[in-house]
Design a protein around this motif. Structure first.
Motif, PDB file in Angstrom:
ATOM      1  N   ALA A  86       0.850  -1.193   0.000  1.00  0.00           N
ATOM      2  CA  ALA A  86       0.000   0.000   0.000  1.00  0.00           C
ATOM      3  C   ALA A  86       0.880   1.235   0.000  1.00  0.00           C
ATOM      4  O   ALA A  86       2.051   1.188   0.394  1.00  0.00           O
ATOM      5  N   GLY A  87       0.320   2.343  -0.448  1.00  0.00           N
ATOM      6  CA  GLY A  87       1.043   3.609  -0.448  1.00  0.00           C
ATOM      7  C   GLY A  87       0.357   4.607   0.461  1.00  0.00           C
ATOM      8  O   GLY A  87      -0.830   4.485   0.777  1.00  0.00           O
ATOM      9  N   PHE A  88       1.133   5.613   0.896  1.00  0.00           N
ATOM     10  CA  PHE A  88       0.558   6.655   1.751  1.00  0.00           C
ATOM     11  C   PHE A  88       1.263   7.973   1.509  1.00  0.00           C
ATOM     12  O   PHE A  88       2.484   8.039   1.405  1.00  0.00           O
ATOM     13  N   TRP A  89       0.443   9.038   1.425  1.00  0.00           N
ATOM     14  CA  TRP A  89       0.940  10.417   1.365  1.00  0.00           C
ATOM     15  C   TRP A  89       0.001  11.258   2.218  1.00  0.00           C
ATOM     16  O   TRP A  89      -1.214  11.223   2.032  1.00  0.00           O
ATOM     17  N   LEU A  90       0.562  12.001   3.151  1.00  0.00           N
ATOM     18  CA  LEU A  90      -0.253  12.715   4.133  1.00  0.00           C
ATOM     19  C   LEU A  90      -1.047  13.869   3.529  1.00  0.00           C
ATOM     20  O   LEU A  90      -2.168  14.141   3.962  1.00  0.00           O
ATOM     21  N   VAL A  91      -0.485  14.555   2.543  1.00  0.00           N
ATOM     22  CA  VAL A  91      -1.098  15.805   2.065  1.00  0.00           C
ATOM     23  C   VAL A  91      -2.554  15.635   1.615  1.00  0.00           C
ATOM     24  O   VAL A  91      -3.420  16.426   2.006  1.00  0.00           O
ATOM     25  N   PRO A  92      -2.900  14.624   0.806  1.00  0.00           N
ATOM     26  CA  PRO A  92      -4.320  14.473   0.444  1.00  0.00           C
ATOM     27  C   PRO A  92      -5.211  14.223   1.654  1.00  0.00           C
ATOM     28  O   PRO A  92      -6.365  14.671   1.673  1.00  0.00           O
ATOM     29  N   LEU A  93      -4.689  13.543   2.662  1.00  0.00           N
ATOM     30  CA  LEU A  93      -5.475  13.296   3.867  1.00  0.00           C
ATOM     31  C   LEU A  93      -5.752  14.603   4.602  1.00  0.00           C
ATOM     32  O   LEU A  93      -6.867  14.834   5.087  1.00  0.00           O
ATOM     33  N   LEU A  94      -4.732  15.474   4.681  1.00  0.00           N
ATOM     34  CA  LEU A  94      -4.930  16.774   5.330  1.00  0.00           C
ATOM     35  C   LEU A  94      -5.920  17.629   4.540  1.00  0.00           C
ATOM     36  O   LEU A  94      -6.729  18.347   5.128  1.00  0.00           O
ATOM     37  N   ALA A  95      -5.833  17.567   3.219  1.00  0.00           N
ATOM     38  CA  ALA A  95      -6.768  18.331   2.393  1.00  0.00           C
ATOM     39  C   ALA A  95      -8.200  17.854   2.603  1.00  0.00           C
ATOM     40  O   ALA A  95      -9.147  18.646   2.551  1.00  0.00           O
ATOM     41  N   ARG A  96      -8.351  16.574   2.872  1.00  0.00           N
ATOM     42  CA  ARG A  96      -9.683  15.999   3.054  1.00  0.00           C
ATOM     43  C   ARG A  96     -10.234  16.245   4.461  1.00  0.00           C
ATOM     44  O   ARG A  96     -11.396  16.613   4.635  1.00  0.00           O
ATOM     45  N   ASN A  97      -9.391  16.019   5.481  1.00  0.00           N
ATOM     46  CA  ASN A  97      -9.877  16.005   6.863  1.00  0.00           C
ATOM     47  C   ASN A  97      -9.343  17.121   7.747  1.00  0.00           C
ATOM     48  O   ASN A  97      -9.833  17.301   8.858  1.00  0.00           O
ATOM     49  N   GLY A  98      -8.305  17.836   7.293  1.00  0.00           N
ATOM     50  CA  GLY A  98      -7.678  18.832   8.155  1.00  0.00           C
ATOM     51  C   GLY A  98      -6.645  18.182   9.056  1.00  0.00           C
ATOM     52  O   GLY A  98      -6.606  16.968   9.249  1.00  0.00           O
ATOM     53  N   ALA A  99      -5.773  19.022   9.631  1.00  0.00           N
ATOM     54  CA  ALA A  99      -4.687  18.507  10.474  1.00  0.00           C
ATOM     55  C   ALA A  99      -5.090  18.370  11.928  1.00  0.00           C
ATOM     56  O   ALA A  99      -4.564  17.528  12.657  1.00  0.00           O
ATOM     57  N   GLY A 100      -5.985  19.229  12.385  1.00  0.00           N
ATOM     58  CA  GLY A 100      -6.393  19.184  13.785  1.00  0.00           C
ATOM     59  C   GLY A 100      -7.271  17.983  14.066  1.00  0.00           C
ATOM     60  O   GLY A 100      -7.741  17.290  13.160  1.00  0.00           O
ATOM     61  N   GLY A 101      -7.442  17.683  15.349  1.00  0.00           N
ATOM     62  CA  GLY A 101      -8.324  16.578  15.697  1.00  0.00           C
ATOM     63  C   GLY A 101      -7.672  15.592  16.628  1.00  0.00           C
ATOM     64  O   GLY A 101      -6.569  15.808  17.146  1.00  0.00           O
ATOM     65  N   PRO A 102      -8.335  14.459  16.857  1.00  0.00           N
ATOM     66  CA  PRO A 102      -7.900  13.524  17.898  1.00  0.00           C
ATOM     67  C   PRO A 102      -6.541  12.888  17.666  1.00  0.00           C
ATOM     68  O   PRO A 102      -5.839  12.577  18.625  1.00  0.00           O
ATOM     69  N   VAL A 103      -6.135  12.666  16.402  1.00  0.00           N
ATOM     70  CA  VAL A 103      -4.830  12.024  16.170  1.00  0.00           C
ATOM     71  C   VAL A 103      -3.697  12.937  16.620  1.00  0.00           C
ATOM     72  O   VAL A 103      -2.788  12.521  17.354  1.00  0.00           O
ATOM     73  N   LEU A 104      -3.724  14.190  16.190  1.00  0.00           N
ATOM     74  CA  LEU A 104      -2.686  15.125  16.593  1.00  0.00           C
ATOM     75  C   LEU A 104      -2.726  15.363  18.105  1.00  0.00           C
ATOM     76  O   LEU A 104      -1.677  15.468  18.755  1.00  0.00           O
ATOM     77  N   GLU A 105      -3.922  15.410  18.667  1.00  0.00           N
ATOM     78  CA  GLU A 105      -4.033  15.565  20.118  1.00  0.00           C
ATOM     79  C   GLU A 105      -3.443  14.365  20.852  1.00  0.00           C
ATOM     80  O   GLU A 105      -2.805  14.511  21.904  1.00  0.00           O
ATOM     81  N   GLU A 106      -3.645  13.159  20.291  1.00  0.00           N
ATOM     82  CA  GLU A 106      -3.046  11.958  20.891  1.00  0.00           C
ATOM     83  C   GLU A 106      -1.522  12.049  20.880  1.00  0.00           C
ATOM     84  O   GLU A 106      -0.853  11.754  21.884  1.00  0.00           O
ATOM     85  N   LEU A 107      -0.942  12.467  19.753  1.00  0.00           N
ATOM     86  CA  LEU A 107       0.504  12.584  19.643  1.00  0.00           C
ATOM     87  C   LEU A 107       1.057  13.633  20.613  1.00  0.00           C
ATOM     88  O   LEU A 107       2.096  13.417  21.256  1.00  0.00           O
ATOM     89  N   LEU A 108       0.371  14.745  20.721  1.00  0.00           N
ATOM     90  CA  LEU A 108       0.802  15.788  21.657  1.00  0.00           C
ATOM     91  C   LEU A 108       0.707  15.300  23.096  1.00  0.00           C
ATOM     92  O   LEU A 108       1.584  15.579  23.924  1.00  0.00           O
ATOM     93  N   GLY A 109      -0.346  14.543  23.398  1.00  0.00           N
ATOM     94  CA  GLY A 109      -0.501  14.000  24.747  1.00  0.00           C
ATOM     95  C   GLY A 109       0.594  13.012  25.091  1.00  0.00           C
ATOM     96  O   GLY A 109       1.134  13.019  26.211  1.00  0.00           O
ATOM     97  N   LEU A 110       0.955  12.143  24.144  1.00  0.00           N
ATOM     98  CA  LEU A 110       2.037  11.194  24.373  1.00  0.00           C
ATOM     99  C   LEU A 110       3.355  11.924  24.615  1.00  0.00           C
ATOM    100  O   LEU A 110       4.169  11.513  25.453  1.00  0.00           O
ATOM    101  N   THR A 111       3.556  13.013  23.891  1.00  0.00           N
ATOM    102  CA  THR A 111       4.783  13.795  24.062  1.00  0.00           C
ATOM    103  C   THR A 111       4.792  14.509  25.409  1.00  0.00           C
ATOM    104  O   THR A 111       5.814  14.535  26.109  1.00  0.00           O
ATOM    105  N   ALA A 112       3.666  15.074  25.791  1.00  0.00           N
ATOM    106  CA  ALA A 112       3.584  15.759  27.085  1.00  0.00           C
ATOM    107  C   ALA A 112       3.862  14.804  28.239  1.00  0.00           C
ATOM    108  O   ALA A 112       4.455  15.194  29.255  1.00  0.00           O
TER     109      ALA A 112
END
Length: 320
Positions: A257-283
């Motif tokens: 399978a292939g993956f490129w983030l940019v079309p996903l961001l264009a479709r759904n935006g960057a904000g939301g639970p995934v980015l919040e999860e990553l920030l929480g793990l880092t905190a």
């Protein structure tokens, strides 16, 4: 306001400091005073004019202000992380609300910037595409890089049974082991299968995350076991892999399978639970994004040259 912009396409020398009008936030946008901006290879490609008519390339006439990742504060004092198609190399930028997320205490600007494109890519490679299950073995190519270093840690966080890193030097392999990899091996194509299977205690592997391509991708396919999956998300080798034979995939029960983030961001935006999860793990210090050098905004050209020359480690940060 202060910004770095380019009036023609070309190499890093086309970047120039300039005084430009402040942006105005439109409907569904928030004005952010930029404290730090991330540097990406995508910025360099935009400046070079690569794929100028692509569906997700910044639009509008020159001059343009590059930069896709920013950390800063809103007018009401919130500390935020935001994704923009362009305009990050400036004192202020307007960010769509769906591409904006609040930063928790304890997460530095550099760490947050490393999580935006590279962190989201690593998360989706493992969760959305490879769909790693607890106990499975995961091979991460270029494991000392920005995305690779996060993928090693997230694979462990998501319950992988064995995480195998590949990297080009002893120093980089030692770094990957320090991030939590169970084993680290040379990633060259010749002898790849033998090294990876040995690192997996003699067994074929379940998942390979590949950003190298070419002969390395071909070798990685040979290391996959029953129902194994390879996800390709780059081709840093700039070499072509052999043409995939669909009948081979069927006979061996393996998937690509292939993956490129940019079309996903264009479709759904960057904000939301995934980015919040990553920030929480880092905190909580369960995730350690790799942060590199910082430059004054006026030295953006130097940052680009260092990145192209591979003199850097970790996320490069510009400070307006």
């Amino acid at each position: 306001m202060r910004a770095m912009q380019f009036e023609r396409f070309g190499e890093p020398e086309v970047l120039e400091e300039a005084e430009v009008p402040e942006p105005v936030a439109g409907p569904g946008e928030t004005l952010v005073e930029v404290a730090a901006a991330g540097v990406n290879f995508g910025d360099i490609k935009q400046m070079a004019g690569e794929q100028p008519d692509g569906p997700y390339a910044p639009k509008g006439p020159l001059p343009r202000i590059p930069g896709m990742e920013v950390v800063g504060r809103t007018a009401d004092g919130r500390r935020v992380l935001g994704y923009v198609l362009q305009g990050g190399y400036a004192a202020k930028t307007a960010v769509r609300d769906r591409d904006l997320v609040a930063l928790p205490d304890g997460v530095s600007a550099g760490e947050a910037l490393a999580l935006l494109i590279q962190g989201l890519t690593a998360w989706h490679l493992l969760r959305s595409v490879a769909r790693v299950r607890p106990g499975e073995s995961v091979v991460v190519h270029a494991a000392a890089g920005g995305t690779g270093s996060l993928a090693v840690q997230l694979a462990r966080e998501f319950g992988a049974g064995r995480v195998i890193a590949t990297a080009s030097s002893e120093e980089k392999r030692a770094f990957a082991l320090g991030l939590g990899a169970d084993a680290a091996v040379d990633g060259e194509a010749e002898g790849y299968r033998e090294r990876v299977l040995d690192a997996n205690q003699g067994r074929p592997v379940d998942v390979v995350l590949d950003a190298v391509g070419g002969p390395v991708l071909d070798a990685a396919l040979d290391s996959l076991g029953h129902l194994g999956r390879l996800v390709t998300y780059g081709a840093s080798s700039r070499k072509a892999a052999s043409a995939l034979d669909p009948s081979r995939l069927a006979v061996e029960n393996i998937g690509v399978a292939g993956f490129w983030l940019v079309p996903l961001l264009a479709r759904n935006g960057a904000g939301g639970p995934v980015l919040e999860e990553l920030l929480g793990l880092t905190a909580r210090r369960r995730l350690r994004p790799l942060v590199g050098a910082e430059y004054d905004l006026a030295r953006a050209r130097d940052a680009h040259e260092d990145l192209l020359a591979r003199r850097t480690k970790g996320k490069l940060v510009l400070r307006p």
